[in-house]
Motif scaffolding. Structure first.
Motif, PDB file in Angstrom:
ATOM      1  N   ARG A 282       0.841  -1.212   0.000  1.00 52.44           N
ATOM      2  CA  ARG A 282       0.000   0.000   0.000  1.00 52.44           C
ATOM      3  C   ARG A 282       0.870   1.254   0.000  1.00 52.44           C
ATOM      4  NH1 ARG A 282      -5.471  -0.568   1.952  1.00 52.44           N
ATOM      5  NH2 ARG A 282      -5.979  -2.762   2.272  1.00 52.44           N
ATOM      6  N   ARG A 283       1.886   1.230   0.845  1.00 52.14           N
ATOM      7  CA  ARG A 283       2.765   2.408   0.927  1.00 52.14           C
ATOM      8  C   ARG A 283       3.492   2.639  -0.392  1.00 52.14           C
ATOM      9  NH1 ARG A 283       3.719   0.683   6.418  1.00 52.14           N
ATOM     10  NH2 ARG A 283       5.568  -0.507   5.794  1.00 52.14           N
ATOM     11  N   LEU A 284       3.928   1.548  -1.029  1.00 56.89           N
ATOM     12  CA  LEU A 284       4.630   1.675  -2.307  1.00 56.89           C
ATOM     13  C   LEU A 284       3.701   2.246  -3.374  1.00 56.89           C
ATOM     14  CD1 LEU A 284       7.074   1.234  -4.107  1.00 56.89           C
ATOM     15  CD2 LEU A 284       6.329  -1.140  -4.446  1.00 56.89           C
ATOM     16  N   LEU A 285       2.458   1.772  -3.397  1.00 58.93           N
ATOM     17  CA  LEU A 285       1.495   2.306  -4.362  1.00 58.93           C
ATOM     18  C   LEU A 285       1.257   3.790  -4.107  1.00 58.93           C
ATOM     19  CD1 LEU A 285      -0.588   2.071  -6.600  1.00 58.93           C
ATOM     20  CD2 LEU A 285      -2.216   1.163  -4.922  1.00 58.93           C
ATOM     21  N   LYS A 286       1.190   4.194  -2.835  1.00 49.52           N
ATOM     22  CA  LYS A 286       0.983   5.614  -2.505  1.00 49.52           C
ATOM     23  C   LYS A 286       2.173   6.448  -2.969  1.00 49.52           C
ATOM     24  CE  LYS A 286      -1.443   8.856  -0.407  1.00 49.52           C
ATOM     25  NZ  LYS A 286      -0.571  10.004  -0.483  1.00 49.52           N
ATOM     26  N   VAL A 287       3.382   5.918  -2.837  1.00 47.66           N
ATOM     27  CA  VAL A 287       4.583   6.619  -3.307  1.00 47.66           C
ATOM     28  C   VAL A 287       4.501   6.827  -4.820  1.00 47.66           C
ATOM     29  CG1 VAL A 287       7.065   6.391  -3.654  1.00 47.66           C
ATOM     30  CG2 VAL A 287       6.086   5.877  -1.422  1.00 47.66           C
ATOM     31  N   LYS A 288       4.104   5.766  -5.529  1.00 48.36           N
ATOM     32  CA  LYS A 288       3.995   5.857  -6.991  1.00 48.36           C
ATOM     33  C   LYS A 288       2.951   6.902  -7.377  1.00 48.36           C
ATOM     34  CE  LYS A 288       5.205   1.019  -8.040  1.00 48.36           C
ATOM     35  NZ  LYS A 288       4.697  -0.252  -8.638  1.00 48.36           N
ATOM     36  N   LEU A 289       1.815   6.886  -6.672  1.00 50.45           N
ATOM     37  CA  LEU A 289       0.744   7.827  -6.969  1.00 50.45           C
ATOM     38  C   LEU A 289       1.179   9.259  -6.703  1.00 50.45           C
ATOM     39  CD1 LEU A 289      -2.171   8.257  -7.805  1.00 50.45           C
ATOM     40  CD2 LEU A 289      -2.881   7.691  -5.465  1.00 50.45           C
ATOM     41  N   ASP A 290       1.846   9.471  -5.576  1.00 52.68           N
ATOM     42  CA  ASP A 290       2.323  10.817  -5.248  1.00 52.68           C
ATOM     43  C   ASP A 290       3.351  11.304  -6.267  1.00 52.68           C
ATOM     44  OD1 ASP A 290       0.696  10.880  -3.046  1.00 52.68           O
ATOM     45  OD2 ASP A 290       2.256  10.317  -1.621  1.00 52.68           O
ATOM     46  N   ALA A 291       4.137  10.387  -6.805  1.00 49.26           N
ATOM     47  CA  ALA A 291       5.190  10.751  -7.752  1.00 49.26           C
ATOM     48  C   ALA A 291       4.639  11.280  -9.067  1.00 49.26           C
ATOM     49  CB  ALA A 291       6.110   9.555  -8.019  1.00 49.26           C
ATOM     50  N   VAL A 292       3.384  10.904  -9.376  1.00 48.24           N
ATOM     51  CA  VAL A 292       2.781  11.379 -10.637  1.00 48.24           C
ATOM     52  C   VAL A 292       1.661  12.401 -10.391  1.00 48.24           C
ATOM     53  CG1 VAL A 292       3.370   9.325 -11.957  1.00 48.24           C
ATOM     54  CG2 VAL A 292       1.224   9.359 -10.669  1.00 48.24           C
ATOM     55  N   GLY A 293       1.649  12.976  -9.194  1.00 51.30           N
ATOM     56  CA  GLY A 293       0.709  14.065  -8.942  1.00 51.30           C
ATOM     57  C   GLY A 293      -0.307  13.804  -7.866  1.00 51.30           C
ATOM     58  N   GLY A 294      -0.350  12.594  -7.323  1.00 46.61           N
ATOM     59  CA  GLY A 294      -1.278  12.294  -6.239  1.00 46.61           C
ATOM     60  C   GLY A 294      -2.709  12.117  -6.695  1.00 46.61           C
ATOM     61  N   LEU A 295      -3.607  11.870  -5.750  1.00 48.37           N
ATOM     62  CA  LEU A 295      -5.007  11.690  -6.056  1.00 48.37           C
ATOM     63  C   LEU A 295      -5.620  12.989  -6.571  1.00 48.37           C
ATOM     64  CD1 LEU A 295      -6.108   9.637  -2.918  1.00 48.37           C
ATOM     65  CD2 LEU A 295      -6.185   8.829  -5.279  1.00 48.37           C
ATOM     66  N   ALA A 296      -6.493  12.840  -7.557  1.00 47.40           N
ATOM     67  CA  ALA A 296      -7.176  14.011  -8.121  1.00 47.40           C
ATOM     68  C   ALA A 296      -8.070  14.637  -7.063  1.00 47.40           C
ATOM     69  CB  ALA A 296      -8.008  13.602  -9.323  1.00 47.40           C
TER      70      ALA A 296
END
Length: 219
Positions: free
Chosen positions: A204-218
């Motif tokens: 989960r933490r790794l997925l959150k890092v990936k998401l934050d790296a491309v701009g985070g949740l809309a």
């Protein structure tokens, strides 16, 4: 004791019935016994196969613990050839792929992952094999490998493992330098986490890092 007329008539009727239908009755009974014998034999064979496969898998794990890569690969190969229908063959292929990948042999890792992705009978091993194969193909980076990864990701996700599919799709888009689509895929994976309570916290933490790296949740 002599039969009375009624008993004699019943006996004659039975003899006539048996004479007329004996081949059919015998055939049905024979077929039923044959089916039972085949089923019993298959159950015995399956149990025997599982037991033998388990022993060979234990041999492989012992080789892994000792750091004997060649024996580990040989055991995985033997499980593929001799016990392909058992879960141990896919398990062994996944372990062998990890050993090959850690050793820098991407081609061998891909070979084992392709086999597991094609033969795994367990949904968990199937999903893991396909998603690890996608990751390895993305990492390898060739146009052909990228196309293969794309094709796998277009398949219907294994039920219960949708998060992994969306996340790997995001990885694939990111490798294509398509940040917008990567973000969309990571978001889809994040939203699926509500239905994936068993998803490991580290993942989960790794997925959150990936998401934050491309701009985070809309917003």
């Amino acid at each position: 004791m002599p039969l009375d007329l009624e008993e004699q008539e019943q006996l004659d009727q039975f003899k006539a019935f048996w004479h007329k239908y004996r081949n059919l009755i015998t055939g049905v009974l024979t077929a039923a016994l044959l089916v039972y014998a085949i089923y019993s034999g298959y159950q015995w064979w399956r149990n025997s196969q599982a037991a033998s496969a388990a022993q060979l898998y234990e041999t492989m794990i012992s080789a892994v613990v000792k750091g004997d890569k060649e024996q580990s690969f040989q055991a995985a190969d033997d499980l593929q050839k001799q016990y392909a229908r058992t879960p141990y063959s896919a398990m062994a292929s996944l372990v062998a792929a990890k050993i090959a990948s850690d050793s820098g042999d991407a081609a061998k890792a891909i070979m084992y992952l392709r086999w597991a992705a094609a033969h795994a009978s367990n949904d968990g091993y199937l999903a893991l094999a396909k998603m690890r194969l996608v990751s390895q193909l993305i990492e390898d980076g060739s146009t052909q490998d990228s196309a293969e990864a794309d094709q796998i990701l277009k398949e219907t996700p294994v039920k219960g493992y949708e998060v992994l599919w969306y996340e790997r799709r995001g990885d694939w888009y990111l490798a294509q330098k398509n940040t917008a689509q990567a973000r969309s895929s990571y978001e889809a994976a994040w939203k699926q986490l509500d239905q994936a309570k068993e998803f490991p916290e580290e993942a989960r933490r790794l997925l959150k890092v990936k998401l934050d790296a491309v701009g985070g949740l809309a917003k």
